[in-house]
Design a protein around this motif. Sequence first.
Motif, mmCIF file in Angstrom:
data_model
loop_
_atom_site.group_PDB
_atom_site.id
_atom_site.type_symbol
_atom_site.label_atom_id
_atom_site.label_comp_id
_atom_site.label_asym_id
_atom_site.label_seq_id
_atom_site.Cartn_x
_atom_site.Cartn_y
_atom_site.Cartn_z
ATOM 1 N N ARG A 494 0.836 -1.202 0.000
ATOM 2 C CA ARG A 494 0.000 0.000 0.000
ATOM 3 C C ARG A 494 0.874 1.256 0.000
ATOM 4 N NH1 ARG A 494 -4.651 2.570 -1.506
ATOM 5 N NH2 ARG A 494 -4.941 4.361 -0.166
ATOM 6 N N PHE A 495 1.962 1.252 0.783
ATOM 7 C CA PHE A 495 2.867 2.397 0.807
ATOM 8 C C PHE A 495 3.449 2.665 -0.578
ATOM 9 C CE2 PHE A 495 7.315 3.808 1.008
ATOM 10 C CZ PHE A 495 7.131 5.077 1.537
ATOM 11 N N ILE A 496 3.892 1.613 -1.259
ATOM 12 C CA ILE A 496 4.492 1.775 -2.582
ATOM 13 C C ILE A 496 3.463 2.283 -3.587
ATOM 14 C CG2 ILE A 496 5.541 0.517 -4.506
ATOM 15 C CD1 ILE A 496 6.804 -1.350 -2.355
ATOM 16 N N ILE A 497 2.287 1.658 -3.595
ATOM 17 C CA ILE A 497 1.234 2.055 -4.536
ATOM 18 C C ILE A 497 0.794 3.498 -4.295
ATOM 19 C CG2 ILE A 497 -1.209 1.686 -5.095
ATOM 20 C CD1 ILE A 497 0.546 -0.254 -6.531
ATOM 21 N N GLU A 498 0.564 3.827 -3.023
ATOM 22 C CA GLU A 498 0.065 5.160 -2.680
ATOM 23 C C GLU A 498 1.104 6.235 -2.980
ATOM 24 O OE1 GLU A 498 -2.805 6.745 0.910
ATOM 25 O OE2 GLU A 498 -1.121 5.441 1.398
ATOM 26 N N THR A 499 2.371 5.900 -2.843
ATOM 27 C CA THR A 499 3.440 6.866 -3.106
ATOM 28 C C THR A 499 3.639 7.093 -4.599
ATOM 29 O OG1 THR A 499 4.552 6.067 -1.106
ATOM 30 C CG2 THR A 499 5.837 7.445 -2.577
ATOM 31 N N LEU A 500 3.482 6.046 -5.384
ATOM 32 C CA LEU A 500 3.737 6.135 -6.822
ATOM 33 C C LEU A 500 2.549 6.647 -7.629
ATOM 34 C CD1 LEU A 500 5.656 2.776 -7.451
ATOM 35 C CD2 LEU A 500 6.630 5.073 -7.435
#
Length: 548
Positions: A494-500
Amino acid sequence: MFTAIYPRVSTGMQVAEGYSLEHQIELCMKKAKELGIKNEAIKVYREEGFSGEDIERPAMNELRQAINDHLIDRVIITHPDRLSRDLTDKLYLCREFEARDVQLIFVDTEYQNTPEGQLFFNLMSVIAQYELSLIKKRTVRGRLTAVEKDKKIMPMRCPPFGYDWVEGRLNINQTEAEYVRKVYDWYLNDNMTMREIGEKLFAIGASPKRSTSGNWGASSIGRMLSSEIYIGRYYYNRRKVKKLKGQRTQAGKPKKTYTVRDRSEWILVEIEPIVSEELFEQARQQRIKNYTRSGNVQFDYLLKSLIRCGHCGRKWAGTTYTGRCNKATGIKLKYRCYRCPNVYPKVYGIVQPCPTHSIRAEILEEFIWDMVMEALSNPEDYIERLGGQVQEIVEELLIGAGIFKNQMDDKRKEIEKLKIMFRRDVITEDEFTRESHKLLKEINDLQSQLDLYEGQIKVHREQHFSRGENLKAVERINEFINSKGAELVYEEKRFIIETLIDEIVLKSEGEVLNVSIIGSLSGLIETLDVGMENDIPLALTKKLPLAK
């Protein structure tokens, strides 16, 4: 250049006291005639139903825009308190007019830009603000006294469904009351959902009081099943409202905060009930059961709040569907899905549902994750595409931007239709204000999405790609993701998706779902401290075949 006339009324009481718009216009026109101004050089900015304590008003905003465009050289007003009752706002407007060489003329008093004239004007403004405070205080005190002693119910914009307001009383509307009883019967005995109840009401010709289309909303039906009004208890003075100075909602209304007063301050007015307390309590218990059985708090949604519908512009939501029974346990299995809210709109009646399809969450999440990982795992190819196929990406973004522009144009056309209906007395002023504010909020939401797309278009068109630096940044991001291991936990994904990703746009075309991702690598670049000054946009498109 034109001369502007600005009349304003906020309540029916002002009309009764001789402050009607027509009377103000008549006095201002007379003043203009004395100054030798011809009628064709006059523009009237009518302000009806807006308080003088707030500077943000439709006609005032239109007048200020015309002044800013140098179309107005003088403004005629009957009295300073018509301009504003707030001293700070009044002085701000006066300075704004003066800065653009606009002459301010009052019918009832002289205004001169001298120390003495400004002193007199300020004194009048202070008195007007004091009078406004007194009026509000007396009005509130008078209302509370009337409610508490005489058990009167103050006039309301729209009485609750099932009742009519008549001379300080809520009397049962027998036709509507029968529909209320049917709603309770359908909900408790027939186990109907909100949607089924709304469609049933529409089918039998029951119309909600506040809707011009005749469609029912879930919130309206929910109020019927939860408001104590229907068991004969009307509470006054429950909420305390505070207007936040200078702040406005997305719809353009003054922003307010609401706090619930202590129950000891509530004033109970008993009215004739429509349903029994026993039936009301059964409905309350049923709603509690329905609530605890529904919802998706026990499920994780990797793409939560990131998906937007390419057809209607609404944000997609995560939901669950019930599947077949597990043969071993006999329990029906639930599976996660993403769905546009307009597939089953919460306005029941003649409503065109969104033509898109729901999709299983695990399928879409895996597809999106693979799209992003494929781009990052092959950085040379991705950087090459950014550098060599910028125009193709821009064209894809322009298509998305065009969707939002078309939707905004449609909303603006709806506002123009509302204006025509208001002028022809088809709808009331309250209905016009409510519906136009709702449309303006939707336009603002669409504008935010359009700005996002146009920002990406600008980045792609203007950015000079440094292949070596960009390649290093993408490789560093890929190393970071690989370092987490093959099996990332939900929070890490979720962190990676939300950041990108800024947004995922989905649009159905037959048996294919067009998936467009727009975002930026800057968030992870900053996290990893790569030392890049330029942003690297993320723009991906791919088609996902839909299961038959």
